[in-house]
Design a protein around this motif. Structure first.
Motif, PDB file in Angstrom:
ATOM      1  N   ILE A 160     -11.044   0.967  -3.405  1.00  0.00           N
ATOM      2  CA  ILE A 160     -10.913   1.547  -4.748  1.00  0.00           C
ATOM      3  C   ILE A 160     -10.772   3.068  -4.659  1.00  0.00           C
ATOM      4  CG2 ILE A 160     -12.172   1.969  -6.911  1.00  0.00           C
ATOM      5  CD1 ILE A 160     -13.302  -0.915  -6.609  1.00  0.00           C
ATOM      6  N   GLU A 161     -11.576   3.697  -3.817  1.00  0.00           N
ATOM      7  CA  GLU A 161     -11.497   5.157  -3.651  1.00  0.00           C
ATOM      8  C   GLU A 161     -10.153   5.588  -3.081  1.00  0.00           C
ATOM      9  OE1 GLU A 161     -14.919   6.213  -1.312  1.00  0.00           O
ATOM     10  OE2 GLU A 161     -16.311   5.657  -2.921  1.00  0.00           O
ATOM     11  N   MET A 162      -9.632   4.825  -2.111  1.00  0.00           N
ATOM     12  CA  MET A 162      -8.316   5.137  -1.541  1.00  0.00           C
ATOM     13  C   MET A 162      -7.239   5.084  -2.624  1.00  0.00           C
ATOM     14  SD  MET A 162      -8.344   3.050   2.075  1.00  0.00           S
ATOM     15  CE  MET A 162      -6.640   3.399   2.474  1.00  0.00           C
ATOM     16  N   ARG A 163      -7.287   4.039  -3.425  1.00  0.00           N
ATOM     17  CA  ARG A 163      -6.296   3.860  -4.490  1.00  0.00           C
ATOM     18  C   ARG A 163      -6.414   4.993  -5.517  1.00  0.00           C
ATOM     19  NH1 ARG A 163      -1.548   1.137  -6.310  1.00  0.00           N
ATOM     20  NH2 ARG A 163      -1.590   1.405  -8.549  1.00  0.00           N
TER      21      ARG A 163
ATOM     22  N   ARG B   9       2.976   3.130   0.101  1.00  0.00           N
ATOM     23  CA  ARG B   9       2.542   2.763   1.447  1.00  0.00           C
ATOM     24  C   ARG B   9       1.425   1.740   1.316  1.00  0.00           C
ATOM     25  NH1 ARG B   9      -1.291   4.929   5.060  1.00  0.00           N
ATOM     26  NH2 ARG B   9      -1.939   6.408   3.497  1.00  0.00           N
ATOM     27  N   ARG B  10       1.399   0.781   2.223  1.00  0.00           N
ATOM     28  CA  ARG B  10       0.321  -0.205   2.254  1.00  0.00           C
ATOM     29  C   ARG B  10      -0.679   0.201   3.318  1.00  0.00           C
ATOM     30  NH1 ARG B  10      -0.200  -4.223  -0.986  1.00  0.00           N
ATOM     31  NH2 ARG B  10       1.633  -5.030  -2.003  1.00  0.00           N
ATOM     32  N   SER B  11      -1.951   0.049   2.984  1.00  0.00           N
ATOM     33  CA  SER B  11      -3.000   0.348   3.946  1.00  0.00           C
ATOM     34  C   SER B  11      -3.984  -0.813   3.932  1.00  0.00           C
ATOM     35  CB  SER B  11      -3.700   1.648   3.550  1.00  0.00           C
ATOM     36  OG  SER B  11      -4.583   2.047   4.560  1.00  0.00           O
TER      37      SER B  11
ATOM     38  N   VAL C 134      -4.304  -2.383   0.368  1.00  0.00           N
ATOM     39  CA  VAL C 134      -4.278  -1.397  -0.712  1.00  0.00           C
ATOM     40  C   VAL C 134      -2.886  -0.787  -0.791  1.00  0.00           C
ATOM     41  CG1 VAL C 134      -5.367   0.686  -1.640  1.00  0.00           C
ATOM     42  CG2 VAL C 134      -6.689  -0.847  -0.180  1.00  0.00           C
ATOM     43  N   LEU C 135      -2.295  -0.835  -1.982  1.00  0.00           N
ATOM     44  CA  LEU C 135      -0.992  -0.230  -2.216  1.00  0.00           C
ATOM     45  C   LEU C 135      -1.227   1.211  -2.674  1.00  0.00           C
ATOM     46  CD1 LEU C 135       2.073  -0.734  -2.329  1.00  0.00           C
ATOM     47  CD2 LEU C 135       1.780  -1.296  -4.735  1.00  0.00           C
ATOM     48  N   LEU C 136      -0.719   2.175  -1.899  1.00  0.00           N
ATOM     49  CA  LEU C 136      -0.923   3.596  -2.182  1.00  0.00           C
ATOM     50  C   LEU C 136       0.372   4.206  -2.706  1.00  0.00           C
ATOM     51  CD1 LEU C 136      -2.893   4.421   1.079  1.00  0.00           C
ATOM     52  CD2 LEU C 136      -3.837   3.888  -1.177  1.00  0.00           C
TER      53      LEU C 136
ATOM     54  N   ILE D  91      -4.927  -3.500  -5.340  1.00  0.00           N
ATOM     55  CA  ILE D  91      -5.776  -4.009  -4.251  1.00  0.00           C
ATOM     56  C   ILE D  91      -5.632  -5.524  -4.198  1.00  0.00           C
ATOM     57  CG2 ILE D  91      -8.126  -4.192  -3.351  1.00  0.00           C
ATOM     58  CD1 ILE D  91      -8.725  -1.568  -4.846  1.00  0.00           C
ATOM     59  N   SER D  92      -5.343  -6.044  -3.017  1.00  0.00           N
ATOM     60  CA  SER D  92      -5.201  -7.488  -2.810  1.00  0.00           C
ATOM     61  C   SER D  92      -6.166  -7.935  -1.724  1.00  0.00           C
ATOM     62  CB  SER D  92      -3.783  -7.824  -2.337  1.00  0.00           C
ATOM     63  OG  SER D  92      -2.839  -7.337  -3.237  1.00  0.00           O
ATOM     64  N   GLY D  93      -6.539  -9.190  -1.812  1.00  0.00           N
ATOM     65  CA  GLY D  93      -7.374  -9.724  -0.736  1.00  0.00           C
ATOM     66  C   GLY D  93      -8.519 -10.560  -1.249  1.00  0.00           C
TER      67      GLY D  93
END
Length: 194
Positions: free
Chosen positions: A144-147, A119-121, A109-111, A90-92
């Motif tokens: 965090i949940e996405m990752r 994939r980046r989201s 978010v790097l997935l 996670i960046s930002g």
């Protein structure tokens, strides 16, 4: 499953799966299983010497693959040099100017995806005028949940593939386990006789 040819000290050659290493030292000879912990299989403790020890290590490797999750290259912890305390992947917040004088921010978010490029989201936080700590926290939690979901899917896919490879390898184990070569001493003796 990846295999490699291993020629041991006595001239025997074996086809060895990833996760098993050969150890030949002055004091010991055997195979070390390195999957979900380590276990050593000494040649002297098995009938058939190195071949018997390798067969036992192969059997245990198959059992461990069947019950343990596959190892992955996903980083479990964030890099110590990372400039903030955001979790891995996670960046930002990343601030962008969408229109003149209107800026908003989001997390990137790097997935990870097994067998594919990651994939980046983007997870939207707020614009300059609507930004609050609560919105920041909510967006961070969503990121965090996405990752975590992506890591779990990656782990499931990696484990499934590893187990399928293991089943195929075990079905063919008779062909892959051992190939013998004349020991070097016998080669030299037969060459001297000729």
């Amino acid at each position: 499953m990846k295999f490699r040819e291993v020629l041991i000290y006595n001239g025997e050659q074996f086809k060895v799966p990833q996760g098993i290493q050969r150890i030949d030292a002055r004091s010991t000879h055997g195979w070390q299983l390195r999957y979900g912990g380590t276990k050593f299989y000494s040649d002297s403790k098995f009938e058939g010497g190195a071949g018997g020890a390798l067969a036992a290590a192969n059997t245990e490797l198959g059992k461990r693959i069947a019950k343990l999750p596959a190892p992955t290259r996903l980083k479990p912890e964030r890099n110590a040099n990372k400039g903030n305390d955001l979790p891995v992947g996670i960046s930002g917040p990343i601030v962008r100017e969408r229109r003149p004088n209107v800026r908003d921010c989001s997390f990137s978010v790097l997935l990870p995806r097994f067998g594919e490029s990651p994939r980046r989201s983007s997870v939207y936080i707020a614009s300059e005028s609507t930004y609050t700590i609560e919105r920041y926290q909510q967006a961070l939690q969503k990121a965090i949940e996405m990752r975590q979901k992506a890591e779990e899917a990656y782990q499931r896919a990696a484990t499934k593939v590893k187990r399928q490879e293991s089943k195929t390898w075990q079905a063919e184990a008779g062909d892959l386990a051992i190939k013998k070569r004349k020991p070097a001493a016998k080669k030299a003796a037969s060459a001297a006789r000729a």
